[in-house]
Design a protein around this motif. Structure first.
Motif, PDB file in Angstrom:
ATOM      1  N   LYS A  61     -55.399 -24.654 -61.248  1.00  0.00           N
ATOM      2  CA  LYS A  61     -55.389 -25.949 -60.581  1.00  0.00           C
ATOM      3  C   LYS A  61     -56.201 -27.123 -61.460  1.00  0.00           C
ATOM      4  O   LYS A  61     -56.244 -28.358 -61.147  1.00  0.00           O
ATOM      5  CB  LYS A  61     -56.098 -25.842 -59.190  1.00  0.00           C
ATOM      6  CG  LYS A  61     -57.479 -25.533 -59.045  1.00  0.00           C
ATOM      7  CD  LYS A  61     -57.789 -25.716 -57.876  1.00  0.00           C
ATOM      8  CE  LYS A  61     -59.762 -25.231 -57.862  1.00  0.00           C
ATOM      9  NZ  LYS A  61     -60.125 -26.473 -57.171  1.00  0.00           N
ATOM     10  N   ASP A  62     -56.820 -26.734 -62.357  1.00  0.00           N
ATOM     11  CA  ASP A  62     -57.353 -27.867 -63.358  1.00  0.00           C
ATOM     12  C   ASP A  62     -57.223 -27.622 -64.715  1.00  0.00           C
ATOM     13  O   ASP A  62     -57.170 -26.682 -65.196  1.00  0.00           O
ATOM     14  CB  ASP A  62     -58.989 -27.530 -63.046  1.00  0.00           C
ATOM     15  CG  ASP A  62     -59.597 -28.103 -61.641  1.00  0.00           C
ATOM     16  OD1 ASP A  62     -58.917 -28.966 -60.970  1.00  0.00           O
ATOM     17  OD2 ASP A  62     -60.524 -27.203 -60.839  1.00  0.00           O
ATOM     18  N   GLN A  97     -56.124 -40.555 -66.337  1.00  0.00           N
ATOM     19  CA  GLN A  97     -57.289 -40.278 -65.920  1.00  0.00           C
ATOM     20  C   GLN A  97     -58.528 -41.022 -66.690  1.00  0.00           C
ATOM     21  O   GLN A  97     -58.239 -41.133 -67.775  1.00  0.00           O
ATOM     22  CB  GLN A  97     -57.668 -38.952 -65.639  1.00  0.00           C
ATOM     23  CG  GLN A  97     -58.980 -38.676 -65.270  1.00  0.00           C
ATOM     24  CD  GLN A  97     -59.432 -37.305 -64.487  1.00  0.00           C
ATOM     25  OE1 GLN A  97     -58.132 -36.568 -64.107  1.00  0.00           O
ATOM     26  NE2 GLN A  97     -60.510 -36.688 -64.367  1.00  0.00           N
ATOM     27  N   ASP A 120     -57.310 -32.728 -62.227  1.00  0.00           N
ATOM     28  CA  ASP A 120     -56.780 -32.053 -61.170  1.00  0.00           C
ATOM     29  C   ASP A 120     -55.382 -31.932 -61.163  1.00  0.00           C
ATOM     30  O   ASP A 120     -54.616 -32.906 -61.048  1.00  0.00           O
ATOM     31  CB  ASP A 120     -57.409 -32.442 -59.807  1.00  0.00           C
ATOM     32  CG  ASP A 120     -56.794 -31.661 -58.684  1.00  0.00           C
ATOM     33  OD1 ASP A 120     -55.727 -30.998 -58.683  1.00  0.00           O
ATOM     34  OD2 ASP A 120     -57.651 -31.455 -57.743  1.00  0.00           O
ATOM     35  N   GLN A 122     -52.974 -30.663 -59.454  1.00  0.00           N
ATOM     36  CA  GLN A 122     -52.075 -30.910 -58.170  1.00  0.00           C
ATOM     37  C   GLN A 122     -52.232 -32.411 -57.553  1.00  0.00           C
ATOM     38  O   GLN A 122     -51.227 -32.920 -57.489  1.00  0.00           O
ATOM     39  CB  GLN A 122     -52.549 -30.068 -56.981  1.00  0.00           C
ATOM     40  CG  GLN A 122     -52.365 -28.316 -57.280  1.00  0.00           C
ATOM     41  CD  GLN A 122     -53.273 -27.546 -56.402  1.00  0.00           C
ATOM     42  OE1 GLN A 122     -54.056 -28.027 -55.751  1.00  0.00           O
ATOM     43  NE2 GLN A 122     -52.900 -26.354 -56.319  1.00  0.00           N
ATOM     44  N   THR A 123     -53.291 -32.811 -57.963  1.00  0.00           N
ATOM     45  CA  THR A 123     -53.516 -34.246 -57.460  1.00  0.00           C
ATOM     46  C   THR A 123     -52.673 -35.232 -58.273  1.00  0.00           C
ATOM     47  O   THR A 123     -51.848 -36.251 -58.115  1.00  0.00           O
ATOM     48  CB  THR A 123     -54.975 -34.783 -57.537  1.00  0.00           C
ATOM     49  OG1 THR A 123     -55.772 -33.862 -56.692  1.00  0.00           O
ATOM     50  CG2 THR A 123     -55.218 -36.189 -57.260  1.00  0.00           C
ATOM     51  N   GLN A 124     -52.834 -34.818 -59.770  1.00  0.00           N
ATOM     52  CA  GLN A 124     -51.862 -35.815 -60.587  1.00  0.00           C
ATOM     53  C   GLN A 124     -50.684 -35.384 -60.888  1.00  0.00           C
ATOM     54  O   GLN A 124     -49.817 -36.169 -61.425  1.00  0.00           O
ATOM     55  CB  GLN A 124     -52.701 -35.376 -62.134  1.00  0.00           C
ATOM     56  CG  GLN A 124     -54.068 -35.814 -62.176  1.00  0.00           C
ATOM     57  CD  GLN A 124     -54.276 -37.541 -61.937  1.00  0.00           C
ATOM     58  OE1 GLN A 124     -53.274 -38.158 -62.073  1.00  0.00           O
ATOM     59  NE2 GLN A 124     -55.516 -37.878 -61.757  1.00  0.00           N
ATOM     60  N   GLY A 125     -50.109 -34.134 -60.143  1.00  0.00           N
ATOM     61  CA  GLY A 125     -48.593 -33.803 -60.209  1.00  0.00           C
ATOM     62  C   GLY A 125     -48.041 -33.428 -61.731  1.00  0.00           C
ATOM     63  O   GLY A 125     -47.079 -33.694 -61.871  1.00  0.00           O
TER      64      GLY A 125
END
Length: 188
Positions: A61-62, A97, A120, A122-125
Motif C-alpha cells: 500500500k505504500d 506528491q 500512499d 491507494q490514495t494516489q491511484g
C-alpha cells in the motif's frame, strides 16, 4: 644639487616607498580574505549521498523512498529541512506528491541521516504493475551553527518507475532534465 632639491627628492622617494607598501598591504589583505573565505567554505556542512537512493513497496500500500545522506563537512548541519517533490517525467501535471521533512537534531560531521518519504499507493491511484518515470527534487536547507549561515542544496533525481511489476532504480537527472524541471517548477 641644492639642499632643497635633496629634500624634495628624499620626500618623493619616501612617498613612493609608502605607496608601494600600502599597495602591497592591500594585496596581502585581499589574498588573506580570499583564502579565509575559501577555507570557510571548505569546512561548512555539506550533505551527500552515502548510498544510492532506494524505493520499495511496503505492505502493498505504500511506495517508500529512502535517501541516505552523510555530512561530509567539518561543521554540523542544524535545522535540516527537506522539501521532496515527485513529478511525472512528462512534467504536464501537478506533482504527484510534495512532502516536507524537518529534523530537530544536528547532523554531526561524518554522521548519516535517513530521509524517508512515503507515497500512499491507494490514495494516489497508483497501479503497482506500471508507473511512469518520475522526477524527484530534493530541496535541502540547513544551518551552519558555527558560522551562523544558511545553506541550500537542490538535488535532481529521476526514478525509472515500475515496469511490469518491477521497481526500477533511482538515478541522477541529466542537465537537460534539470533545465526542464526548473522550467516546470517555475510554472507550478
Amino acid at each position: 644639487m641644492s639642499t632643497e632639491s635633496h629634500h624634495n627628492t628624499y620626500q618623493l622617494l619616501v612617498t613612493i616607498t609608502t605607496f608601494i607598501f600600502a599597495v602591497t598591504s592591500m594585496i596581502t589583505v585581499y589574498i588573506s580574505l580570499t583564502a579565509w573565505k575559501e577555507e570557510r567554505e571548505s569546512v561548512r556542512p555539506y550533505l551527500t549521498f552515502t548510498q544510492s537512493p532506494s524505493v520499495e513497496i511496503l505492505h502493498k500500500k505504500d511506495l517508500t523512498f529512502s535517501f541516505h545522506f552523510t555530512n561530509v563537512g567539518t561543521h554540523p548541519a542544524a535545522s535540516l529541512h527537506c522539501q521532496a517533490i515527485f513529478a511525472d517525467s512528462d512534467l504536464n501535471a501537478e506533482p504527484l506528491q510534495v512532502d516536507q521533512i524537518s529534523l530537530a537534531n544536528y547532523v554531526s560531521p561524518d554522521s548519516t541521516v535517513d530521509l524517508v518519504v512515503t507515497v500512499d499507493i491507494q490514495t494516489q491511484g497508483i497501479d503497482t504493475g506500471q508507473v511512469n518515470q518520475h522526477y524527484i527534487i530534493l530541496n535541502l536547507k540547513y544551518f551552519d551553527p558555527v558560522f551562523e549561515k544558511q545553506y541550500e542544496q537542490i538535488i535532481y533525481l529521476r526514478w525509472a518507475g515500475i515496469s511490469k511489476g518491477q521497481l526500477q532504480p533511482i538515478y541522477h537527472a541529466s542537465r537537460e532534465d534539470k533545465a526542464q524541471i526548473i522550467q516546470y517548477l517555475g510554472k507550478t
